[in-house]
Design an enzyme around this catalytic site. Structure first.
Site, PDB file in Angstrom:
ATOM      1  N   CYS A 140       1.068  -1.150   0.063  1.00 55.35           N
ATOM      2  CA  CYS A 140       0.432  -0.272   0.111  1.00 55.35           C
ATOM      3  C   CYS A 140       0.758   2.006   0.271  1.00 55.35           C
ATOM      4  O   CYS A 140       0.963   1.559  -0.813  1.00 55.35           O
ATOM      5  CB  CYS A 140      -1.470  -0.014   1.370  1.00 55.35           C
ATOM      6  N   HIS A 152      -3.141  -5.533   2.163  1.00 53.35           N
ATOM      7  CA  HIS A 152      -2.266  -5.694   2.660  1.00 53.35           C
ATOM      8  C   HIS A 152      -2.688  -6.895   4.008  1.00 53.35           C
ATOM      9  O   HIS A 152      -3.992  -7.235   4.339  1.00 53.35           O
ATOM     10  CB  HIS A 152      -3.149  -4.197   4.545  1.00 53.35           C
ATOM     11  N   GLU A 164      -1.012  -8.369   5.529  1.00 50.66           N
ATOM     12  CA  GLU A 164      -0.681  -8.339   6.943  1.00 50.66           C
ATOM     13  C   GLU A 164      -2.079  -8.079   7.784  1.00 50.66           C
ATOM     14  O   GLU A 164      -1.453  -7.723   9.696  1.00 50.66           O
ATOM     15  CB  GLU A 164       0.263  -7.172   7.566  1.00 50.66           C
TER      16      GLU A 164
HETATM   17  N1  GLN Z   1      -4.018   6.178   0.816  1.00 47.69           N
HETATM   18  C1  GLN Z   1      -2.641   6.065   1.633  1.00 47.69           C
HETATM   19  C2  GLN Z   1      -0.726   7.413   1.034  1.00 47.69           C
HETATM   20  O1  GLN Z   1      -1.537   7.581  -0.043  1.00 47.69           O
HETATM   21  C3  GLN Z   1      -2.059   4.365   1.571  1.00 47.69           C
HETATM   22  C4  GLN Z   1      -3.067   3.885   2.539  1.00 47.69           C
HETATM   23  C5  GLN Z   1      -2.359   2.436   3.101  1.00 47.69           C
HETATM   24  O2  GLN Z   1      -1.182   2.089   2.815  1.00 47.69           O
HETATM   25  N2  GLN Z   1      -2.989   2.124   3.661  1.00 47.69           N
HETATM   26  O3  GLN Z   1       0.103   7.407   1.403  1.00 47.69           O
END
Ligand code: GLN
Length: 202
Positions: free
Chosen positions: A90, A182, A184
């Site tokens: 992410c 995610h 995790e």
């Molecule tokens: N939206 C977040 C970003 O732009 C990332 C979100 C996440 O890691 N769950 O950094």
């Protein structure tokens, strides 16, 4: 390079400046691998001697600023460009991407993908779905999307490992793996096993 055998520890760092580092460390521990050593990374010095590193989800702007503040951008970028196995989840995917829509510069600037932040909407639009992913054997995996980035383009040697509605959500390029979701945050250890196998394969 690590042979995977013998008593030499396999040292996996989890970047621990901001975001879901503890959850990643817990999943790695649950693999129960006797020679696996998991270490929280908060300084440039701690990047030395790693066999692989996980960049957790969280807030990529905050993580980028903290990496800069602690003088970690350059050494981490160099290690990854030199082949250190890395998995960005992410926000970690955003840090690794060479292109981030609407941003003139990317933080680590390593992987040939362009991403759009918050592709899947706001926190309230978080969702869980089931995916099939190359390298993850068995049943479909339930994965969590929280303000996840979308991959808007991929370079020629970027493999798409999983997609949701035609949109890449997991990719690999050489030593780099990224997932928009995610793993995790579930009980499923298969993604962390997959990363360890990736580390051992390089
Ligand atoms: N939206 C977040 C970003 O732009 C990332 C979100 C996440 O890691 N769950 O950094």
């Amino acid at each position: 390079m690590h042979s995977g055998g013998g008593s030499k520890p396999l040292i996996i760092g989890v970047l621990a400046l901001q975001g879901g580092n503890l959850e990643h460390a817990a999943l790695l521990d649950r693999l129960g691998l006797p020679n696996l050593q998991v270490t929280a990374i908060r300084s440039a010095g701690e990047l030395e001697g790693l066999d692989g590193i996980i960049l957790p989800g969280g807030e990529s702007t905050a993580q980028g600023l903290l990496l800069e503040h602690f003088g970690m951008v350059e050494p981490l970028r160099q290690l990854i460009r030199d082949g250190l196995p890395v998995w960005g989840t992410c926000a970690g995917m955003i840090l690794l991407a060479k292109g981030v829509e609407g941003q003139a510069v990317s933080v680590l600037d390593c992987m040939d993908i362009t991403v759009r932040r918050n592709w899947y909407g706001s926190q309230l639009e978080s969702f869980i779905t089931e995916i099939a992913m190359e390298g993850i054997p068995g049943d479909l995996a339930e994965v969590v999307f929280i303000r996840a980035p979308g991959v808007v383009s991929t370079g020629v040697d970027v493999e798409v490992l999983a997609s949701v509605l035609g949109q890449p959500v997991a990719c690999r390029q050489r030593n780099m793996i990224v997932t928009a979701f995610h793993p995790e945050l579930t009980e499923d250890t298969r993604f962390h096993r997959f990363f360890i196998d990736h580390v051992l394969s390089l």
